[in-house]
Write a protein that holds these residues in place. Sequence first.
Motif, PDB file in Angstrom:
ATOM      1  N   ASN A  15       0.828  -1.218   0.000  1.00  0.00           N
ATOM      2  CA  ASN A  15       0.000   0.000   0.000  1.00  0.00           C
ATOM      3  C   ASN A  15       0.858   1.262   0.000  1.00  0.00           C
ATOM      4  N   THR A  16       1.917   1.229  -0.793  1.00  0.00           N
ATOM      5  CA  THR A  16       2.813   2.388  -0.902  1.00  0.00           C
ATOM      6  C   THR A  16       2.173   3.470  -1.767  1.00  0.00           C
ATOM      7  N   PRO A  17       2.521   4.724  -1.539  1.00  0.00           N
ATOM      8  CA  PRO A  17       1.947   5.807  -2.340  1.00  0.00           C
ATOM      9  C   PRO A  17       2.397   5.741  -3.807  1.00  0.00           C
ATOM     10  N   LEU A  18       1.572   6.285  -4.678  1.00  0.00           N
ATOM     11  CA  LEU A  18       1.918   6.468  -6.089  1.00  0.00           C
ATOM     12  C   LEU A  18       2.195   7.958  -6.287  1.00  0.00           C
ATOM     13  N   LEU A  19       3.426   8.269  -6.690  1.00  0.00           N
ATOM     14  CA  LEU A  19       3.895   9.650  -6.740  1.00  0.00           C
ATOM     15  C   LEU A  19       4.091  10.111  -8.180  1.00  0.00           C
ATOM     16  N   ALA A  20       3.582  11.291  -8.503  1.00  0.00           N
ATOM     17  CA  ALA A  20       3.800  11.888  -9.823  1.00  0.00           C
ATOM     18  C   ALA A  20       5.157  12.591  -9.844  1.00  0.00           C
ATOM     19  N   GLU A  80      -0.937  -9.961  -6.751  1.00  0.00           N
ATOM     20  CA  GLU A  80      -2.025  -9.806  -5.785  1.00  0.00           C
ATOM     21  C   GLU A  80      -1.991  -8.491  -5.017  1.00  0.00           C
ATOM     22  N   THR A  81      -0.848  -7.790  -5.016  1.00  0.00           N
ATOM     23  CA  THR A  81      -0.778  -6.525  -4.263  1.00  0.00           C
ATOM     24  C   THR A  81      -0.333  -5.348  -5.129  1.00  0.00           C
ATOM     25  N   THR A  82       0.855  -5.407  -5.692  1.00  0.00           N
ATOM     26  CA  THR A  82       1.400  -4.249  -6.423  1.00  0.00           C
ATOM     27  C   THR A  82       0.541  -3.889  -7.624  1.00  0.00           C
ATOM     28  N   GLY A  83       0.187  -4.870  -8.442  1.00  0.00           N
ATOM     29  CA  GLY A  83      -0.643  -4.618  -9.621  1.00  0.00           C
ATOM     30  C   GLY A  83      -1.986  -4.015  -9.266  1.00  0.00           C
ATOM     31  N   PRO A  84      -2.753  -4.641  -8.363  1.00  0.00           N
ATOM     32  CA  PRO A  84      -4.037  -4.055  -7.973  1.00  0.00           C
ATOM     33  C   PRO A  84      -3.925  -2.661  -7.371  1.00  0.00           C
ATOM     34  N   GLU A  85      -2.857  -2.409  -6.610  1.00  0.00           N
ATOM     35  CA  GLU A  85      -2.679  -1.065  -6.048  1.00  0.00           C
ATOM     36  C   GLU A  85      -2.503  -0.035  -7.156  1.00  0.00           C
ATOM     37  N   ILE A  86      -1.678  -0.367  -8.153  1.00  0.00           N
ATOM     38  CA  ILE A  86      -1.458   0.550  -9.276  1.00  0.00           C
ATOM     39  C   ILE A  86      -2.777   0.834  -9.988  1.00  0.00           C
ATOM     40  N   TRP A  87      -3.554  -0.193 -10.240  1.00  0.00           N
ATOM     41  CA  TRP A  87      -4.835  -0.038 -10.943  1.00  0.00           C
ATOM     42  C   TRP A  87      -5.781   0.855 -10.133  1.00  0.00           C
ATOM     43  N   ARG A  88      -5.833   0.607  -8.832  1.00  0.00           N
ATOM     44  CA  ARG A  88      -6.721   1.405  -7.973  1.00  0.00           C
ATOM     45  C   ARG A  88      -6.246   2.851  -7.886  1.00  0.00           C
ATOM     46  N   ARG A 107      -4.488  -8.453 -17.669  1.00  0.00           N
ATOM     47  CA  ARG A 107      -5.848  -8.973 -17.485  1.00  0.00           C
ATOM     48  C   ARG A 107      -6.860  -7.834 -17.471  1.00  0.00           C
ATOM     49  N   LYS A 108      -6.443  -6.700 -16.931  1.00  0.00           N
ATOM     50  CA  LYS A 108      -7.334  -5.543 -16.869  1.00  0.00           C
ATOM     51  C   LYS A 108      -7.476  -4.855 -18.230  1.00  0.00           C
TER      52      LYS A 108
END
Length: 320
Positions: free
Chosen positions: A20-25, A170-178, A206-207
């Motif tokens: 659940n790490t932040p996504l930074l621009a 199961e974690t990194t990919g879904p977090e990025i998508w969300r 898959r998405k």
Amino acid sequence: MAKTHGPTDIKESALELIGNTPLLALDRIWPGPGRILAKCEFMNPGASIKDRSSLSMIQRALTSGKLAPKAPIVEVTSGNQGCGLAVVAAIMGHPLTLTMSAGNSPQRAAMMRALGANVMLAPQVEGKPGNVTLADVTEAENLGLKLVADTGAYYVDQFNNDDNSKAHEETTGPEIWRQTGGRVDAFLATVGTAGTFAGVSRYLKRKDRDIHCCVVEPAGAEVIKGDPITKPLHLLQGSGYGKVPSLFKFDTMDSTLGVSDEEAVHYKDLLGSKEGLYLGYTSGANVAACVKLLQSGKLPKDAWVVTLLNDTGLKYPADN
């Protein structure tokens, strides 16, 4: 009168700090057109993305019965996986022994020992300090396998462990998508074990099959691209070992990009001076590759390109 209290948010252990790490621009490095978005994996408690796979591999080994509670663990590492495993082992009560090439940064060995791990350094046979080759990794692996044979300890085997890539699927990919609201035009990552690239790209494809997934390799050691190795020694520790990893699958890869040591250092420095982030060389390489892809014309001009900031710069010797 009894005191009333508000809701609490207290973590029970450092394991709950993983993911659940932040996504930074990175708008200061790349003001546009398009956008570079980066997952802040250095914010994990072991200070790298490898915390995710460490937790996944140990939890699943316990669930399957391959690893008994409190039983000893052995792993071969370039440092980051070892730090992640040391965090997990400290909390779960597993004795942990890690083998690593003496050519990897001593800062990583110091951190692993501080977390309670037994660290054994294998002598370099080909590279030099800061530049580790496949032959050096093999030497560390041989040392680790001997320990497993002698002690019967559980061998994590990150390079061949499917639970490595499952962590990211199961974690990194879904977090990025969300975090992007489902707006991802491209995903780029350096490849060591290939766990991160394989897991994230599998989820994202898959998405949306049209998401461009690009492998980042050290220039001169681009085996996934299919080029002969002309520069086995490079600065991207934990990446570009000179062979296609067993966890890697070509079906989710759209392209590759090579990044030189000079480009990795340049963008590592820019992450510090423009974004206020002191990070490692693979983070610089990932950002350099994002810029190259955005400049290539292969993506829409307003593309959102996602990558990873893999680890802190504190895990490397200070620049002279």
